[in-house]
Design an enzyme around this catalytic site. Structure first.
Site, PDB file in Angstrom:
ATOM      1  N   CYS A  76      -4.554 -30.200  -3.468  1.00  0.00           N
ATOM      2  CA  CYS A  76      -4.420 -29.291  -2.331  1.00  0.00           C
ATOM      3  C   CYS A  76      -5.131 -28.004  -2.706  1.00  0.00           C
ATOM      4  O   CYS A  76      -6.209 -28.032  -3.284  1.00  0.00           O
ATOM      5  CB  CYS A  76      -2.949 -29.068  -1.991  1.00  0.00           C
ATOM      6  SG  CYS A  76      -1.974 -28.379  -3.360  1.00  0.00           S
TER       7      CYS A  76
ATOM      8  N   ARG B 141      -9.474 -26.602   6.477  1.00  0.00           N
ATOM      9  CA  ARG B 141      -9.857 -26.189   5.127  1.00  0.00           C
ATOM     10  C   ARG B 141     -10.645 -27.303   4.435  1.00  0.00           C
ATOM     11  O   ARG B 141     -11.620 -27.036   3.735  1.00  0.00           O
ATOM     12  CB  ARG B 141      -8.619 -25.819   4.309  1.00  0.00           C
ATOM     13  CG  ARG B 141      -7.928 -24.552   4.777  1.00  0.00           C
ATOM     14  CD  ARG B 141      -6.771 -24.174   3.873  1.00  0.00           C
ATOM     15  NE  ARG B 141      -7.240 -23.703   2.570  1.00  0.00           N
ATOM     16  CZ  ARG B 141      -6.436 -23.480   1.534  1.00  0.00           C
ATOM     17  NH1 ARG B 141      -5.134 -23.701   1.640  1.00  0.00           N
ATOM     18  NH2 ARG B 141      -6.937 -23.048   0.385  1.00  0.00           N
TER      19      ARG B 141
END
Length: 283
Positions: free
Chosen positions: A238, A180
Site C-alpha cells: 500500500c 493513487r
C-alpha cells in the site's frame, strides 16, 4: 482459527475462563499536518473511552520504526515491539484481540506483526470500536507483564526486490485507492503510480458499508477475480504497510495466505531508479 472476531463473540470471550488481551491501536492516516493542522491523537481518543481492560499501542512508535529510506512505517525494532506487547500483558499462551477506530487498518498491522513474530492466537475485532455495544472505560489498566518474545518469521514479508519479483511471477496486489494506483493523485509520496505488474485491489472494497468484512466466500470470489489462483504466491503493498496489512487480513479471512511488502510505495517511490507504472494497466 478465524482471523477476526465479532463484538458479540468478543463479549463472550471476555467473560470466559481465558479472556483475551485487548490492544487499542487507534490511528489515522492524515495529511492534515501538511496544512498545519494537528495530527490525529490516538492516545487522546483512547483516554476518552476504550474497551474495558484495553491497553493503548502506538502504531508510529511501537509498531513501526522511524520513517526513512525503508518507508514511512518500516518494521519495528523487535525489542521495542516486544516490550510494548509485554507491557500490554501479551503472553505466548494468551489470546489477543486488536481493534481500532473502525477502518481496521491499524488493528490489522498489530495483528500481522504478532502473527509474523510467532504469536499463535490473534484476532481483529470486526468493525472496530463502533461495533462494540458494551460499556467503555476511561481509566488506564496496568496489566501484569506478559512473556511474549517476538521472533521474526522466515516467510510472510517482502522487500522491494521481492515485491518486484512477485509482480512478475505471482500476484502483487496494490491495496491503495485506485486513483493513487493509476498515478492520478499522490498526496503523500514523491511520485504517483504503482509497481510494474501490480494489480489494483483497494482494501476498502473488502468491507461493507458498516465497516465489517464481507463474508469469506465473497472475499474469495473477489480475490479470484483479481487473479488469485491455487498455489500461486500472493503479496500486498500500500502506501506504508498499514492498509496492506488489512488486505492481508482479508485474504486470511478468505483462506488465502499472503505476504506483506512493509516498505510499500513509500519505500519503492523514494528511489528514482525504481520503475513506476501509471494508468489502469498493471504494466
Amino acid at each position: 482459527m478465524n482471523a477476526i472476531i465479532s463484538a458479540s463473540e468478543l463479549a463472550d470471550a471476555l467473560a470466559g475462563a481465558n479472556p483475551p488481551v485487548l490492544l487499542d491501536v487507534r490511528w489515522q492516516l492524515s495529511t492534515a499536518t501538511a496544512a498545519g493542522e494537528p495530527p490525529f491523537d490516538g492516545r487522546a481518543a483512547y483516554r476518552a473511552g476504550h474497551l474495558p481492560g484495553a491497553v493503548y499501542v502506538d502504531l508510529d512508535q511501537e509498531l513501526a520504526s522511524a520513517p526513512g529510506g525503508r518507508g514511512r512505517h518500516p518494521l519495528p525494532d523487535l525489542g521495542v515491539f516486544g516490550a510494548a506487547m509485554r507491557r500490554a500483558g501479551v503472553s505466548a499462551g494468551t489470546p489477543v484481540v486488536t481493534y481500532d477506530g473502525g477502518t481496521g487498518w491499524a488493528a490489522a498491522r498489530a495483528w500481522w506483526l504478532l502473527r509474523w513474530t510467532g504469536h499463535p492466537d490473534v484476532r481483529v475485532l470486526d468493525g472496530g470500536l463502533p461495533s462494540w455495544e458494551g460499556p467503555l472505560e476511561t481509566s488506564e489498566p496496568r496489566p501484569a507483564e506478559g512473556d511474549f518474545v517476538p521472533v521474526a518469521g522466515e516467510t510472510g514479508v517482502l522487500d522491494a526486490d521481492g515485491a518486484a519479483a512477485l509482480a512478475r511471477s505471482g500476484l502483487l496486489l496494490d491495496a491503495r485507492a485506485g486513483e493513487r494506483y493509476r498515478g492520478e493523485v499522490e498526496p503523500i509520496d514523491r511520485v504517483g503510480g504503482h509497481i510494474p505488474g501490480a494489480v489494483s485491489g483497494p482494501t476498502t472494497e473488502n468491507v461493507g458499508p458498516d465497516g465489517r468484512f464481507r463474508p469469506a466466500a465473497e472475499l474469495a470470489a473477489r480475490f479470484e477475480g483479481l487473479g488469485v489462483s491455487p498455489g500461486s504466491p500472493v503479496g500486498v503493498y500500500c502506501g506504508s504497510g498499514v492498509s496492506a496489512a488489512h488486505e492481508v487480513l482479508a485474504l486470511a479471512v478468505a483462506g488465502i495466505p499472503a505476504a506483506l511488502y512493509v516498505g510499500s510505495w513509500s519505500e519503492w517511490s523514494s528511489d528514482p531508479e525504481r520503475p513506476v507504472a501509471v494508468g489502469p494497466d498493471p504494466q
